[in-house]
Design a protein around this motif. Sequence first.
Motif, PDB file in Angstrom:
ATOM      1  N   LEU B  53       0.821  -1.224   0.000  1.00 57.70           N
ATOM      2  CA  LEU B  53       0.000   0.000   0.000  1.00 57.70           C
ATOM      3  C   LEU B  53       0.849   1.265   0.000  1.00 57.70           C
ATOM      4  CD1 LEU B  53      -2.892  -0.705   2.542  1.00 57.70           C
ATOM      5  CD2 LEU B  53      -3.118  -0.193   0.100  1.00 57.70           C
ATOM      6  N   ASN B  58       0.125   4.626  -4.683  1.00 55.98           N
ATOM      7  CA  ASN B  58      -0.997   4.471  -3.751  1.00 55.98           C
ATOM      8  C   ASN B  58      -1.093   5.617  -2.756  1.00 55.98           C
ATOM      9  OD1 ASN B  58      -2.416   2.079  -4.320  1.00 55.98           O
ATOM     10  ND2 ASN B  58      -0.684   0.868  -3.584  1.00 55.98           N
ATOM     11  N   ALA B  59      -0.621   6.804  -3.113  1.00 58.43           N
ATOM     12  CA  ALA B  59      -0.634   7.914  -2.156  1.00 58.43           C
ATOM     13  C   ALA B  59      -2.037   8.191  -1.621  1.00 58.43           C
ATOM     14  CB  ALA B  59      -0.053   9.170  -2.791  1.00 58.43           C
ATOM     15  N   ALA B  61      -3.905   6.247  -0.302  1.00 59.32           N
ATOM     16  CA  ALA B  61      -4.086   5.517   0.961  1.00 59.32           C
ATOM     17  C   ALA B  61      -3.766   6.386   2.170  1.00 59.32           C
ATOM     18  CB  ALA B  61      -3.219   4.257   0.975  1.00 59.32           C
ATOM     19  N   LEU B  62      -3.066   7.501   1.938  1.00 58.84           N
ATOM     20  CA  LEU B  62      -2.735   8.424   3.026  1.00 58.84           C
ATOM     21  C   LEU B  62      -3.601   9.684   2.997  1.00 58.84           C
ATOM     22  CD1 LEU B  62       1.157   8.138   2.881  1.00 58.84           C
ATOM     23  CD2 LEU B  62      -0.326   7.275   4.699  1.00 58.84           C
ATOM     24  N   GLN B  63      -4.494   9.778   2.019  1.00 60.25           N
ATOM     25  CA  GLN B  63      -5.320  10.977   1.832  1.00 60.25           C
ATOM     26  C   GLN B  63      -6.649  10.807   2.579  1.00 60.25           C
ATOM     27  OE1 GLN B  63      -5.642  14.095   1.442  1.00 60.25           O
ATOM     28  NE2 GLN B  63      -4.973  14.363  -0.690  1.00 60.25           N
ATOM     29  N   THR B 269      -7.640   6.146   6.556  1.00 60.67           N
ATOM     30  CA  THR B 269      -7.727   5.578   5.204  1.00 60.67           C
ATOM     31  C   THR B 269      -6.808   4.373   5.054  1.00 60.67           C
ATOM     32  OG1 THR B 269      -7.999   7.866   4.470  1.00 60.67           O
ATOM     33  CG2 THR B 269      -7.702   6.203   2.761  1.00 60.67           C
ATOM     34  N   LEU B 270      -5.587   4.529   5.521  1.00 56.20           N
ATOM     35  CA  LEU B 270      -4.592   3.470   5.340  1.00 56.20           C
ATOM     36  C   LEU B 270      -5.056   2.168   5.985  1.00 56.20           C
ATOM     37  CD1 LEU B 270      -1.682   2.719   4.405  1.00 56.20           C
ATOM     38  CD2 LEU B 270      -0.888   3.516   6.654  1.00 56.20           C
TER      39      LEU B 270
END
Lengths: 395, 395
Positions: B53, B58-59, B61-63, B269-270
């Motif tokens: 991830l 996959n940025a 996943a941190l948004q 989100t992650l």
Amino acid sequence: MTRFARRAERVQPSAIREFLALAGQPGITSFAGGYPDPTLFPIEQLHKIYDDLLTPANASALQYTASDGTPELRALVAGRLTADGMPCAPDDVLITQGGQQGLDLVAKLFIDAGDVIVCERPTFLGALIAFNPCEPAYASVPMDDEGLDTDALEQVLRTTQRVKLIYTVPDFQNPTGRTMSLARRRRLVELADEFDVMVLEDTPYRELRYDGERLPSIKSLDTSGRVIHLGSFSKILAPGLRLGWVLAEPEIRENLSLLKLAADTQNGTLNMRAAAAYLSGFDIEAHIAGMLPTYRHQRDLMLASIEEHFPAGVRWTRPDGGLFTWVTFPEGLDTAAFQRDHLIPRAGVILVPSAPFFATEPEVNHARMSFSGVPDDRLVAGVTAMGGLLREVLA
Amino acid sequence: MTRFARRAERVQPSAIREFLALAGQPGITSFAGGYPDPTLFPIEQLHKIYDDLLTPANASALQYTASDGTPELRALVAGRLTADGMPCAPDDVLITQGGQQGLDLVAKLFIDAGDVIVCERPTFLGALIAFNPCEPAYASVPMDDEGLDTDALEQVLRTTQRVKLIYTVPDFQNPTGRTMSLARRRRLVELADEFDVMVLEDTPYRELRYDGERLPSIKSLDTSGRVIHLGSFSKILAPGLRLGWVLAEPEIRENLSLLKLAADTQNGTLNMRAAAAYLSGFDIEAHIAGMLPTYRHQRDLMLASIEEHFPAGVRWTRPDGGLFTWVTFPEGLDTAAFQRDHLIPRAGVILVPSAPFFATEPEVNHARMSFSGVPDDRLVAGVTAMGGLLREVLA
């Protein structure tokens, strides 16, 4: 069917939710979100951190932990706050599920139905959403380029019963981008002391300064323990980790901790361990400094494009930091209608119309526009198209 | 200083917090926590998932993401609930910050100050902590080995005004380990319909069954949309991710979503992406099945040790699943005093005394004992030492 509690009447779908749903669609240029730029997340460092954390020797990273937050993260946050002029111990800090949970917990601790929260005019929409379930009444205080008008605040405090809390975003406010001057910060603390009300200082954008010198936080000017300071990792690390903090006097912090335990037991252990590893193993100040040129460029490009393409009679703020400018159209223009009838169908541009940012007496002729995360060419094209439509509509 | 809101009076430090602080200390054998066994976490698989991830591609996943939860995770949870006899769509599911947040949100949606929540006798302490800020009144209904006594419930519903909600943990209840029989589940739904009250079914231990056949959830018996079903990944994946869910009828789910947005914007989100990747890429049913022998062994060892070492006059439950047995001492023994004066100083053993598990009229002569995560030799030594002290004290 059994009826809902009275507070549910105060919990309504956000007016901006439908616009935000458009934001991810192809062909849409969004100035609405105000999300941090995902290309700036320190993803390689976080990759290494989670790689180290997720080993059998570290299984405790997946276990329950203390509801106040991991001791290591509380200590690291306390160290950063101390360096920012707010001397404090780890025990003074509560880790929260983003800044939003800090708003929720503070309202729960102080607000009975009918108590008054004083807000800036306009104010952060998410704060109103957080406060509303506690059924507050609101008073609003105008702002100018020095932030909250403290003369007007004094008038409100003199004439309003049951004021419990003054809520402010002093640095690069959401939605206006304005920063409260040092003189106003001092005066705000004096007034809070004089009228014996709490101050809730919310600082999610504090470290995103592109021009000028950092100002002392309101909490750093507090001598009576009545200022509660909220912060967030969302803009300096990553919002998807949902990590924020509250700094408050011991009795307040302890009661907020009890409300946190009641609300969700604790923040995620793994993410708290990761944030602590980031703060102790990497240079977050360098990371923040490295982000600023991107945001500064985006701000400058948006302001220059607005200057070039928006017609006379439109005004806007020139923020020294943060993610937003606040645009004011001539009275008579309804931004929501303009967006619905022209901006979306004819230009594929979305922004946030102003009405929901007002705690009282909503004004409809403004918009919040975020310059974050929009590619340069689309930013210019979006502002240009918007300018053309404005000329037409205002003609 | 400005005073706190009225609800703060209902938010007090937990009586078990001081004992839990001892749990990590060397020389202490803790039957108090009820944490899942960290050696059972699927840490290698999660390592691989976070490794995949946390890449620049996959940025997101941190948004920020949707406040209801990521669409993929909602769909996967809906799929598991459908397979468990509760047919539902992704949109019927709200992702929460662990099961605890589900308790908080449901109380906020339904409970005005003075409304009555009917609880089992004893009930889950964390639920009382979650409910208390909404200032409910409580009524309690006795249990037996078939769970909540529905005849007694009927009597309470007939004689009590303003009952809004019946709260139950039907599977391997915390703290008693008891499971509600199918006949009682059916009768509970009938009574809820007859008296027009909501039912809150909390199922964190549902999948940790060591003997016998799974029973239909109460939600699966609901034909009028009045049952709200809570679940959690804490015991089947890992508590440190803070992931749970609510299944409810559309109008209720939508209002819970608005309260979730107000409380903390969204879950991380992650972690939601990671849980979805786990559910779609690995076999969670096999993972759960793989954990059961460990817990079954620990349960059997604790019950056998209690049987061997506790004196006559002490009774205890024989749970078919979950993490707890509930021990009842002869009337006159105050478990908190026994723990303070004998168990901790003389045996280094902690458990949870019973009083805080009662919503009304606390009883002091019981204890919750968890068999999870204690090494075999310490478990036996702890129970043996406790038995010796009980013989002495009860003599």
